[in-house]
Structures are given as structure tokens and as C-alpha cells.
Enzyme design. Structure first.
Site, PDB file in Angstrom:
ATOM      1  N   HIS A 184      91.712 -72.494   3.709  1.00  0.00           N
ATOM      2  CA  HIS A 184      92.223 -73.712   3.114  1.00  0.00           C
ATOM      3  C   HIS A 184      93.269 -73.652   2.147  1.00  0.00           C
ATOM      4  O   HIS A 184      94.209 -74.262   1.788  1.00  0.00           O
ATOM      5  CB  HIS A 184      90.961 -74.705   2.680  1.00  0.00           C
ATOM      6  CG  HIS A 184      91.345 -76.228   2.720  1.00  0.00           C
ATOM      7  ND1 HIS A 184      91.755 -77.047   1.683  1.00  0.00           N
ATOM      8  CD2 HIS A 184      91.616 -77.146   3.671  1.00  0.00           C
ATOM      9  CE1 HIS A 184      92.015 -78.007   1.814  1.00  0.00           C
ATOM     10  NE2 HIS A 184      91.854 -78.308   3.420  1.00  0.00           N
ATOM     11  N   HIS A 205      99.122 -80.354   5.818  1.00  0.00           N
ATOM     12  CA  HIS A 205      98.782 -81.760   5.494  1.00  0.00           C
ATOM     13  C   HIS A 205      99.795 -82.626   5.345  1.00  0.00           C
ATOM     14  O   HIS A 205     100.884 -82.051   5.478  1.00  0.00           O
ATOM     15  CB  HIS A 205      98.017 -81.691   3.993  1.00  0.00           C
ATOM     16  CG  HIS A 205      96.675 -81.284   3.795  1.00  0.00           C
ATOM     17  ND1 HIS A 205      96.288 -79.865   3.632  1.00  0.00           N
ATOM     18  CD2 HIS A 205      95.471 -81.880   3.943  1.00  0.00           C
ATOM     19  CE1 HIS A 205      94.978 -79.577   3.819  1.00  0.00           C
ATOM     20  NE2 HIS A 205      94.401 -80.888   3.856  1.00  0.00           N
ATOM     21  N   HIS A 214      92.423 -78.765  11.111  1.00  0.00           N
ATOM     22  CA  HIS A 214      91.106 -78.721  10.394  1.00  0.00           C
ATOM     23  C   HIS A 214      89.976 -78.701  11.548  1.00  0.00           C
ATOM     24  O   HIS A 214      88.860 -78.213  11.251  1.00  0.00           O
ATOM     25  CB  HIS A 214      90.781 -80.056   9.677  1.00  0.00           C
ATOM     26  CG  HIS A 214      91.759 -80.008   8.260  1.00  0.00           C
ATOM     27  ND1 HIS A 214      92.741 -80.320   8.142  1.00  0.00           N
ATOM     28  CD2 HIS A 214      91.195 -79.489   6.932  1.00  0.00           C
ATOM     29  CE1 HIS A 214      93.215 -80.164   6.723  1.00  0.00           C
ATOM     30  NE2 HIS A 214      92.092 -79.542   6.383  1.00  0.00           N
ATOM     31  N   HIS A 342      89.752 -89.888   3.608  1.00  0.00           N
ATOM     32  CA  HIS A 342      89.916 -88.262   3.599  1.00  0.00           C
ATOM     33  C   HIS A 342      90.260 -87.815   2.275  1.00  0.00           C
ATOM     34  O   HIS A 342      89.469 -87.208   1.566  1.00  0.00           O
ATOM     35  CB  HIS A 342      90.805 -87.695   4.592  1.00  0.00           C
ATOM     36  CG  HIS A 342      91.253 -86.262   3.920  1.00  0.00           C
ATOM     37  ND1 HIS A 342      92.432 -85.998   3.580  1.00  0.00           N
ATOM     38  CD2 HIS A 342      90.624 -85.201   4.241  1.00  0.00           C
ATOM     39  CE1 HIS A 342      92.490 -84.803   3.284  1.00  0.00           C
ATOM     40  NE2 HIS A 342      91.321 -84.328   3.756  1.00  0.00           N
ATOM     41  N   HIS A 346      87.619 -86.507  -1.164  1.00  0.00           N
ATOM     42  CA  HIS A 346      87.922 -85.260  -1.895  1.00  0.00           C
ATOM     43  C   HIS A 346      87.791 -85.608  -3.160  1.00  0.00           C
ATOM     44  O   HIS A 346      86.978 -84.891  -4.071  1.00  0.00           O
ATOM     45  CB  HIS A 346      89.240 -84.780  -1.378  1.00  0.00           C
ATOM     46  CG  HIS A 346      89.216 -83.751  -0.419  1.00  0.00           C
ATOM     47  ND1 HIS A 346      88.964 -82.675  -0.260  1.00  0.00           N
ATOM     48  CD2 HIS A 346      89.366 -84.029   0.969  1.00  0.00           C
ATOM     49  CE1 HIS A 346      88.791 -81.757   1.011  1.00  0.00           C
ATOM     50  NE2 HIS A 346      89.330 -82.554   1.649  1.00  0.00           N
ATOM     51  N   PHE A 365      93.258 -79.046  -3.269  1.00  0.00           N
ATOM     52  CA  PHE A 365      93.304 -78.154  -1.881  1.00  0.00           C
ATOM     53  C   PHE A 365      92.858 -76.711  -2.211  1.00  0.00           C
ATOM     54  O   PHE A 365      92.090 -76.210  -1.415  1.00  0.00           O
ATOM     55  CB  PHE A 365      94.465 -78.417  -1.425  1.00  0.00           C
ATOM     56  CG  PHE A 365      94.638 -79.623  -0.642  1.00  0.00           C
ATOM     57  CD1 PHE A 365      93.597 -80.459  -0.390  1.00  0.00           C
ATOM     58  CD2 PHE A 365      95.767 -80.256  -0.413  1.00  0.00           C
ATOM     59  CE1 PHE A 365      93.833 -81.740   0.329  1.00  0.00           C
ATOM     60  CE2 PHE A 365      96.218 -81.517   0.165  1.00  0.00           C
ATOM     61  CZ  PHE A 365      94.896 -82.417   0.639  1.00  0.00           C
ATOM     62  N   HIS A 378      84.748 -82.651   6.503  1.00  0.00           N
ATOM     63  CA  HIS A 378      85.809 -82.475   7.495  1.00  0.00           C
ATOM     64  C   HIS A 378      85.256 -82.635   8.830  1.00  0.00           C
ATOM     65  O   HIS A 378      85.971 -83.057   9.871  1.00  0.00           O
ATOM     66  CB  HIS A 378      86.953 -81.316   7.321  1.00  0.00           C
ATOM     67  CG  HIS A 378      87.957 -81.554   6.372  1.00  0.00           C
ATOM     68  ND1 HIS A 378      89.088 -81.998   6.921  1.00  0.00           N
ATOM     69  CD2 HIS A 378      88.124 -81.527   5.247  1.00  0.00           C
ATOM     70  CE1 HIS A 378      89.761 -82.130   6.063  1.00  0.00           C
ATOM     71  NE2 HIS A 378      89.269 -81.864   5.045  1.00  0.00           N
TER      72      HIS A 378
END
Length: 617
Positions: A184, A205, A214, A342, A346, A365, A378
Site C-alpha cells: 500500500h 487512489h 484493493h 472509505h 481511515h 496511506f 477494505h
């Protein structure tokens, strides 16, 4: 004229020799000369029947004859030797692709944080890769990923053992937990550039690559765990945060003695704190108010899910994200689910500054994959992709060849490098798994307007409102404009009083072009016809709330020629659905709408470049 992607010319072997990757010096010039895009939107009122014909099986209206004579950028690329004409050698053969983008994994490089720390997330340097082959799976043998809050002790013991074994592998093993987390980091913090384009980052992304990347990532992560405990049927859990029973951190991730635990989380958000799917950040930010009751927070979460899965997801680009092709700048535009929940989950899970430098672990990230809860988060995001396609017949994946022919690289359970295409990742059943069924209470949580009127009152109210608007109006503001305070502007609608058929055919959308710092958690809300001086968090459960822009912090390369804030800035686009919103407000006959932008967090250098109304097929 159809837009056609050049077919793969594959030799008998499916082994890719990555050491043979080279660059085409004509490529960048050709891309700069051919910036034409087949538009999926319109700003004018002439009718376009979206369902009459399509362009290369895309969700795009067929253009007129004059437009079809314009130069196709892919044809130009092919005429200049092809996009990947010399990019990838396959055992002495070659691949010639047209415009799908792809990472150059032979040239993985570090990223540099603001504090000078160097991020080197690159995996062991590969030499060759095998093409992915879908497993042969009977419908009766599909593996079922469970909801995390419902797992039993036997499952928890198995998952804990598998993860402990993964963490015990040496860092040099591409299957180790460190290397899995680094996937990632490398793919999402611009460790790779696009094949043949060393000055363009490859980013998964902020585009139509978000869901398939993902999905593939989790597939191989899961396979490795199963191999380590000699259980080919092992599955990872999903964090069921779209259901009230799953709106807390699952207990399996909150045991300090478990390998599933990560201490670098927001300590104020541990169980039994209910999560906030539209999290603003620390309460000291301007205009923020995080004091909601348990029941009100649950209600808000459910309405957010409805809006992101239904009202803001009427068309593929709205849910899946914007097209991202070779030569494009990274992050052209996220889909509704990627934006929030999403992104907000995070940062809600990560530990905000000043507790950590930049929202580690989950909230940025580069380190998100270091928290085992990332993979459950995810898995839930992946589940929403399958749910979205099941809700309405028009909810379909892109058929664009540039989408289907994009590919990624992952190490499998045998530590072999695998090349997997987006086209391989579209159906979980073909990949061998499904999700444990759960109720979807958010389907009954459509937001309601603050002022509810019956049909006759709506008509009268609209006439009065238009008359008043002629005397007292919100000014039409010119853009670009810095979002350092609340901004109100009036937008004229290109067309009003549309029929049901027209609404089904084309979605009226609000298009917002944004420039923001990629290294900050940035968020702002968008409201329509909300009369509060400062729309509150509670207002997000109402129809007037259109959605939010969310940027999860991430890092870019320091490129040659980039200095100061120029290297911190990213440009992207957000699309919000207006058809349901305007209808529920009884504003179908209104000439225009008032749009309100409310900064919530990370608004340093944040600029609204443009805002407009379009119609999307």
C-alpha cells in the site's frame, strides 16, 4: 468511430521479463499533443439520449459525426510506435498496448516525507512475473468472508495464528507482514511511475482503479495467510461499518495481546465509541461539532451510506471514480464510496496530530497497511462494490478497454510475482469468495428535507421562492477561490422541470474542481439550499447536504523542478448527485440552486477551482 484499445499480442508463454522494460522517447510528446477526451458530461441543454448507443461499450453517449472525425489519441499513439511498444518483453515476444496505464515495478523508488524522512516501500526487485489465472471454483465451494463482529473463537484463533506466522517471516520475504503493508505504501505514495513515463506517478487512489486494485491486494493477502496455516479455504473478515452492530472497532482488533492489535490508533475512538462515517477531524477545527448522541450518530451514518451508495452513485463514474489512462495526472477524481466513508474511516481510526506526525497508522496511506484492521476495512469497501452492482440494473462496471487492461503486480502465497489485470477482478465469485449476508438498514435511510411539504405546497412554495429569489439572491461568485471560510454561491440550472424519463437517462450533477494539499487530511462539506448561517453536523442527515470532499494524507515524489508548495498540491474533481436532492427539496422548477461550501479541516491552500452543473449519462 469506436475507441479501440490495441489487443495484446501475447506469445505462448505468459512470463513477463521485467528487466527488459524500456522507455519510448516519443511517448510523452505524443501524449502532450493528444489531450482530447470523449466527454461523459454536458453543460448545455440539448437532449442526448444516453441509452441509444454507446461508444466502445462505455457509459458514454454516442457523439455526432463531426466529433467522430477528431483525432483519437490512441490511434496517434499507435502511429508513433505504440504506448508500450518497447515497454514489456514477454519471453522474446512483445506487448503493444494502447492507453491503459500501469506501474513500472522495475523502477520502484522512495518518497520523501515533509520532515525529510525517506520512505522506501519497494518490494524485493522482481525479475519476471506470471499472468494471473482465475481459480476453477464450483458455486458450491465459494469461501465466505465473515462480518468481523460475528466471528467465533475458532475463527479468531485461526486468524491470529495466520497473522502471527506472517509477522514472523523475515522482512526480505515478500509475503511478510512488513512487505504486505509496504504494498500500500508503494502503490499509494507514488513509489512507482507509469510505464514509459518516468515523470508521471502511478496512483491507485482517486480514480477507477481504486476498487480493483484493493480487491486484488486483499486476494493475495488472504491467500498468503491461508498458505501459512495450510488452509486454502481461509478468509479474512470484513468490518461491517454500514450496520449499527458493526459501527465500533471490532473486539478482535482491540486485544493488546493479539497480533491483530495496533496501538497506533485514536485512543478516543476505541470501543464502545460509535464510529463517525463523516468524521471531520479534531474538534478544535473551525465549524466542527462532534458532540452527537449515540442514536443520532447511528442515524447520520445510515443516511451517509444511503447517499454514497444511491443518490451519489447513480452512474459508474460517480461510484467507481474517474477514468485514469496512460499520460493522465494521478487522482483525476474519486468515486462516492472512496471519498467517504472509505476516507473518513481511515482517519477516524488513525491517531491524529499531535499524537503522531501525520495520522499514523490508518490515517495516512504510507502506514495504513501496518494496522491489521486495514484489511478488514477494505474488505468492507470491497463488499460495497458488490452491493452497488446488485442494487439497480444500471449499476455496472466500466467496459472501457483502458479500464479492463490496466494491471498490477503482487506476490502470491508461493512468493511468485503475479501480474493481474483489472478484468480479472470484477467478480468475487469468479475469484472464489463471497461475503456473509447482512441486512442493509441504510436502504431505508434516505435523507429528508428540513422542511417537509406535500405536493401542492411544494408547487406553491417553489413559486414563492422563485419570486423572493428575484429580489433577494445569493450572489454568483467567480472561481477559483480559496476555501478559508464558508462560501455561498448561486448556480443557474441548465435545465429545469425534467421528466422522469429524462432524470433516469441523465443525472444532474454538481461538478467541483478542487486543488488541495495531498499531505493533509482535508475535508469540506457541500450543501444545497441550506439556510443556516453555519450548517451543522446534524444537517448532514438532511436532504440539503450533498456530500463532502475528503483527502486522506499521502506523499508524492519530490520531482525535478518541483519546489515549495507546488509539489504539495493536487488537482482533482468531485461529482455529487443533484437529481434526488433537488426533487426531495421540491425544487425541480427552480431556476437555480444555492451551493454552500463549509471547510471542516485541512483547508490550508485549499482552493475551489470551479463549480458547475452538468448532466451525466
Amino acid at each position: 468511430m469506436h475507441i479501440i484499445a490495441m489487443a495484446l499480442l501475447l506469445p505462448p508463454s505468459t512470463t513477463t521479463n521485467l528487466s527488459a522494460v524500456s522507455r519510448n522517447p516519443l511517448l510523452l510528446n505524443s501524449l502532450q499533443l493528444t489531450t482530447y477526451r470523449w466527454s461523459q458530461t454536458r453543460r448545455v441543454t440539448p437532449k442526448i439520449l444516453c441509452n441509444t448507443s454507446t461508444n466502445d461499450d462505455q457509459h458514454t453517449p454516442q457523439k455526432n459525426h463531426a466529433e467522430t472525425k477528431k483525432l483519437d489519441r490512441r490511434n496517434m499513439l499507435l502511429g508513433l510506435g505504440g504506448l508500450y511498444g518497447a515497454a514489456t518483453s514477454l519471453s522474446g515476444g512483445y506487448v503493444t498496448l494502447a492507453a491503459p496505464t500501469a506501474p513500472d515495478v522495475s523502477q520502484c523508488g522512495p518518497s520523501i516525507l515533509d520532515n525529510g524522512k525517506i520512505l522506501n516501500c519497494c518490494p524485493p526487485k522482481p525479475s519476471q512475473a506470471m499472468d494471473f489465472k482465475l481459480p476453477i471454483v464450483s458455486p458450491y465451494d465459494l469461501r465466505t468472508r465473515p462480518a468481523a463482529h460475528l466471528v467465533d473463537g475458532k475463527y479468531l484463533e485461526k486468524y491470529s495464528k495466520a497473522l502471527a506466522l506472517m509477522k514472523a517471516l523475515p522482512d526480505s520475504d515478500p509475503r511478510s507482514f512488513k512487505q504486505q503493508a509496504n504494498i500500500h505504501c508503494a502503490y499509494c505514495n507514488d513509489g512507482y511511475h507509469q510505464v514509459g513515463l518516468p515523470d508521471l506517478d502511478f496512483q491507485v487512489h482517486g480514480s477507477w482503479l481504486f476498487f480493483p486494485f484493493h480487491r486484488a491486494y486483499l486476494y493475495f493477502y488472504e491467500k498468503i495467510l491461508g498458505k501459512l496455516i495450510d488452509d486454502p479455504n481461509f478468509v479474512i473478515p470484513y468490518w461491517n461499518w454500514d450496520h449499527p452492530n458493526g459501527m465500533v472497532i471490532p473486539s478482535m482488533f482491540n486485544d493488546p495481546k493479539s497480533p491483530l492489535f495496533d496501538p497506533i490508533r485514536d485512543q478516543t475512538h476505541l470501543p464502545p465509541t460509535v464510529m463517525d462515517l463523516t468524521y471531520d477531524g479534531p474538534p478544535e477545527q473551525p465549524y466542527n461539532n462532534n458532540n452527537m448522541s449515540y442514536n443520532d450518530q447511528i442515524t447520520l451514518n445510515l443516511t451517509i451510506m444511503y447517499r454514497q451508495m444511491v443518490s451519489n452513485a447513480k452512474k459508474p463514474t460517480m461510484f467507481l471514480g474517474e477514468p485514469y489512462r496512460a499520460g493522465d495526472q494521478p487522482s483525476p477524481g474519486s468515486g462516492s464510496m472512496e471519498n467517504q466513508p472509505h476516507g473518513t474511516v481511515h482517519t477516524w481510526t488513525g491517531n491524529p496530530p499531535p499524537n503522531t506526525p501525520t495520522w499514523e497508522d490508518m490515517g495516512i496511506f504510507y502506514s495504513a497497511g501496518r494496522d491489521p484492521i486495514f484489511y478488514a476495512h477494505h474488505a468492507q469497501v470491497d463488499r460495497t462494490w458488490s452491493i452497488w452492482k446488485s442494487l439497480f440494473p444500471k449499476n455496472k462496471d466500466f467496459k472501457d478497454k483502458d479500464f479492463l487492461n490496466t494491471y498490477f503486480y503482487f506476490y502470491d502465497e508461493n512468493a511468485k510475482l503475479i501480474k493481474i489485470y483489472v478484468r480479472d477482478c470484477l467478480d468475487t465469485k469468479k475469484m472464489g469468495y463471497v461475503y456473509q449476508p447482512m441486512d442493509l438498514p441504510w436502504l431505508k435511510s434516505r435523507p429528508t428535507p428540513r422542511l417537509r411539504l406535500n405536493k401542492s405546497l411544494k408547487s406553491s412554495f417553489s413559486m414563492v421562492k422563485n419570486a423572493v429569489a428575484a429580489e433577494i439572491t445569493v450572489p454568483t461568485i467567480t472561481f477559483p477561490r480559496a476555501l478559508d471560510h464558508i462560501i455561498r454561491t448561486n448556480l443557474q440550472r441548465p435545465q429545469k422541470s425534467r421528466s422522469k424519463l429524462e432524470k433516469d437517462d441523465e443525472e444532474e450533477i454538481l461538478v467541483i474542481e478542487v486543488e488541495s494539499r495531498h499531505d493533509l487530511y482535508s475535508k469540506f462539506d457541500v450543501y444545497v439550499n441550506d439556510e443556516d448561517e453555519i450548517p451543522t453536523k446534524e444537517n448532514r442527515a438532511r436532504t440539503e447536504y450533498a456530500g463532502s470532499y475528503v483527502n486522506v494524507p499521502h506523499k508524492h515524489h519530490n520531482k525535478k523542478g518541483d519546489h515549495g508548495n507546488n509539489n504539495l498540491m493536487m488537482k482533482t474533481t468531485m461529482k455529487l448527485g443533484l437529481t434526488d436532492l433537488i426533487g426531495d427539496l421540491g425544487a425541480d422548477d427552480d431556476e437555480g440552486i444555492d451551493v454552500i461550501f463549509v471547510p471542516r479541516t485541512g483547508n490550508e491552500n485549499l482552493v475551489i477551482k470551479d463549480v458547475r452543473i452538468e448532466f451525466l449519462c
